[in-house]
Design a protein around this motif. Structure first.
Motif, mmCIF file in Angstrom:
data_model
loop_
_atom_site.group_PDB
_atom_site.id
_atom_site.type_symbol
_atom_site.label_atom_id
_atom_site.label_comp_id
_atom_site.label_asym_id
_atom_site.label_seq_id
_atom_site.Cartn_x
_atom_site.Cartn_y
_atom_site.Cartn_z
ATOM 1 N N GLY A 101 0.798 -1.224 0.000
ATOM 2 C CA GLY A 101 0.000 0.000 0.000
ATOM 3 C C GLY A 101 0.836 1.281 0.000
ATOM 4 O O GLY A 101 0.284 2.386 -0.108
ATOM 5 N N ASP A 102 2.156 1.153 0.110
ATOM 6 C CA ASP A 102 3.034 2.324 0.125
ATOM 7 C C ASP A 102 2.967 3.052 -1.223
ATOM 8 O O ASP A 102 2.863 2.426 -2.283
ATOM 9 C CB ASP A 102 4.469 1.843 0.392
ATOM 10 N N ASP A 103 3.049 4.380 -1.175
ATOM 11 C CA ASP A 103 3.018 5.175 -2.419
ATOM 12 C C ASP A 103 4.118 4.771 -3.392
ATOM 13 O O ASP A 103 3.985 4.948 -4.605
ATOM 14 C CB ASP A 103 3.235 6.671 -2.099
ATOM 15 N N HIS A 104 5.254 4.282 -2.860
ATOM 16 C CA HIS A 104 6.392 3.962 -3.716
ATOM 17 C C HIS A 104 6.434 2.507 -4.162
ATOM 18 O O HIS A 104 7.364 2.104 -4.858
ATOM 19 C CB HIS A 104 7.703 4.304 -2.995
ATOM 20 N N THR A 108 1.428 -0.376 -5.943
ATOM 21 C CA THR A 108 0.673 0.871 -6.123
ATOM 22 C C THR A 108 0.838 1.402 -7.544
ATOM 23 O O THR A 108 -0.123 1.863 -8.184
ATOM 24 C CB THR A 108 1.149 1.923 -5.094
ATOM 25 N N PHE A 109 2.066 1.339 -8.052
ATOM 26 C CA PHE A 109 2.349 1.808 -9.420
ATOM 27 C C PHE A 109 1.434 1.094 -10.426
ATOM 28 O O PHE A 109 0.812 1.731 -11.290
ATOM 29 C CB PHE A 109 3.820 1.516 -9.752
ATOM 30 N N MET A 110 1.343 -0.236 -10.309
ATOM 31 C CA MET A 110 0.545 -0.992 -11.286
ATOM 32 C C MET A 110 -0.946 -0.699 -11.139
ATOM 33 O O MET A 110 -1.671 -0.622 -12.128
ATOM 34 C CB MET A 110 0.819 -2.495 -11.155
ATOM 35 N N GLN A 111 -1.375 -0.523 -9.887
ATOM 36 C CA GLN A 111 -2.775 -0.172 -9.636
ATOM 37 C C GLN A 111 -3.098 1.180 -10.291
ATOM 38 O O GLN A 111 -4.109 1.330 -10.971
ATOM 39 C CB GLN A 111 -2.992 -0.113 -8.114
ATOM 40 N N GLN A 112 -2.171 2.143 -10.081
ATOM 41 C CA GLN A 112 -2.409 3.508 -10.593
ATOM 42 C C GLN A 112 -2.337 3.582 -12.118
ATOM 43 O O GLN A 112 -3.116 4.268 -12.754
ATOM 44 C CB GLN A 112 -1.379 4.478 -10.005
ATOM 45 N N HIS A 113 -1.351 2.904 -12.688
ATOM 46 C CA HIS A 113 -1.107 3.099 -14.123
ATOM 47 C C HIS A 113 -1.868 2.116 -15.014
ATOM 48 O O HIS A 113 -2.037 2.367 -16.194
ATOM 49 C CB HIS A 113 0.390 3.006 -14.419
ATOM 50 N N CYS A 120 -8.723 -6.373 -15.597
ATOM 51 C CA CYS A 120 -7.923 -7.545 -15.241
ATOM 52 C C CYS A 120 -7.933 -7.662 -13.720
ATOM 53 O O CYS A 120 -7.553 -6.711 -13.032
ATOM 54 C CB CYS A 120 -6.479 -7.374 -15.743
ATOM 55 N N ARG A 121 -8.370 -8.793 -13.209
ATOM 56 C CA ARG A 121 -8.442 -8.966 -11.758
ATOM 57 C C ARG A 121 -7.376 -9.939 -11.267
ATOM 58 O O ARG A 121 -7.156 -10.084 -10.072
ATOM 59 C CB ARG A 121 -9.831 -9.495 -11.352
ATOM 60 N N ASN A 122 -6.732 -10.629 -12.197
ATOM 61 C CA ASN A 122 -5.805 -11.693 -11.809
ATOM 62 C C ASN A 122 -4.379 -11.215 -12.028
ATOM 63 O O ASN A 122 -3.777 -11.500 -13.051
ATOM 64 C CB ASN A 122 -6.132 -12.935 -12.656
ATOM 65 N N TRP A 123 -3.880 -10.435 -11.074
ATOM 66 C CA TRP A 123 -2.528 -9.906 -11.232
ATOM 67 C C TRP A 123 -1.763 -9.957 -9.912
ATOM 68 O O TRP A 123 -2.359 -9.869 -8.853
ATOM 69 C CB TRP A 123 -2.544 -8.487 -11.778
ATOM 70 N N GLN A 124 -0.469 -10.149 -10.035
ATOM 71 C CA GLN A 124 0.374 -10.286 -8.847
ATOM 72 C C GLN A 124 1.661 -9.514 -9.021
ATOM 73 O O GLN A 124 2.242 -9.501 -10.110
ATOM 74 C CB GLN A 124 0.808 -11.741 -8.640
ATOM 75 N N VAL A 125 2.108 -8.935 -7.929
ATOM 76 C CA VAL A 125 3.425 -8.305 -7.863
ATOM 77 C C VAL A 125 4.161 -9.060 -6.752
ATOM 78 O O VAL A 125 3.530 -9.409 -5.749
ATOM 79 C CB VAL A 125 3.277 -6.801 -7.510
ATOM 80 N N PRO A 126 5.458 -9.335 -6.906
ATOM 81 C CA PRO A 126 6.154 -10.021 -5.808
ATOM 82 C C PRO A 126 5.923 -9.283 -4.479
ATOM 83 O O PRO A 126 5.808 -8.057 -4.454
ATOM 84 C CB PRO A 126 7.625 -9.968 -6.232
ATOM 85 N N ASP A 127 5.867 -10.056 -3.416
ATOM 86 C CA ASP A 127 5.552 -9.513 -2.088
ATOM 87 C C ASP A 127 6.801 -8.879 -1.478
ATOM 88 O O ASP A 127 7.804 -9.566 -1.265
ATOM 89 C CB ASP A 127 5.034 -10.671 -1.214
#
Ligand code: PGA
Length: 270
Positions: A101-104, A108-113, A120-127
């Motif tokens: 949830g951090d701005d950086h 967050t980047f992928m959610q925003q852009h 698309c609801r099935n997406w993952q970013v490494p934790d």
């Protein structure tokens, strides 16, 4: 919503691509006159895949380079109904430690852009959340498993760092490396300082897909824009393949291509 026909998005041509440089072997090099037409051309390729394979698996990148590509994909979704509902996406990397949830965060980047504006609801970013090394290693193993379970990556989008890194695989990364926790090069942290405001705020580590994770993708498109990338693009394409220039490892991939604007291609054209 059903997807428009490829001709509606122009995917049967390569819009904006001024030329394909003649090179023996791989990767192929496509040059667009400017950043905007580069982004349109790459987005058209992605849109074409989404149309012909509605359950495709995409590997996605962050950084300043893909922002225009994502804007174009959002436009195609909103204006002509390009349907991402069956698509699965895996991002390359995330800073560590970093709360999603951090701005950086890259989450967050992928959610925003992108993901906040398409279906698309099935997406993952490494934790990137702070936790024990054992838990991180286990989660990295699961990330690899999730990619395999999804059928493997059909198309991986990459940027290139000034070090030649792909994902956060810095020089020296092993060709057989998998998703893991890595240390960032100081030059990578310096480049990121503009986003974080101060160098001291840039994390020293990241979780990244490995070189082997990336090279298993069925197709890879490396995108570079601007004169600042010209030297490393030239090196990546012309150096003998070496882990010291991670992007040079793409020379060994049968279906990798470089997509450049004319500024990023200037050393090649000379
Ligand atoms: P950039 O980053 O798109 O912000 O130039 C690319 C990268 O480091 O992979």
């Amino acid at each position: 919503m059903s997807n428009p026909s490829p001709s509606q998005t122009g995917a049967d041509r390569e819009p904006g691509v001024a030329m394909t440089l003649d090179r023996l072997g791989h990767p192929r090099v496509h040059v667009a006159p400017d950043y905007q037409s580069l982004c349109v051309a790459v987005a058209e390729r992605i849109a074409h895949l989404v149309q012909v394979k509605p359950d495709a698996v995409l590997g996605l990148a962050t950084g300043s380079t893909p922002i225009g590509i994502y804007q174009e994909l959002v436009r195609l979704h909103q204006q002509i109904g390009l349907d991402f509902s069956g698509i699965t996406c895996f991002n390359l990397d995330e800073y560590y430690p970093m709360d999603p949830g951090d701005d950086h965060s890259y989450h967050t980047f992928m959610q925003q852009h992108l993901f906040g504006s398409i279906n698309c609801r099935n997406w993952q970013v490494p934790d990137g959340r702070e936790r024990s090394l054992e838990t991180i290693a286990e989660d990295c193993r699961r990330y690899e498993e999730a990619i395999e379970k999804a059928g493997g990556i059909d198309l991986q989008i990459l940027g290139i760092g000034s070090t030649g890194h792909i994902g956060f695989n810095e020089p020296g990364s092993a060709p057989d490396s998998k998703t893991r926790l890595v240390d960032l090069d100081e030059s990578t942290r310096l480049n990121a300082a503009r986003d974080f405001g101060r160098l001291e705020h840039v994390p020293h580590q990241a979780v990244t897909m490995g070189i082997s994770t990336i090279l298993k993708s069925r197709e890879i498109m490396l995108i570079a824009s601007g004169a600042g990338k010209a030297a490393i693009v030239y090196t990546a394409l012309n150096v003998l393949v070496t882990p010291l220039v991670p992007a040079s490892l793409l020379q060994n991939h049968p279906n990798a291509s470089f997509w450049l604007d004319s500024a990023a291609a200037q050393a090649l054209e000379n």
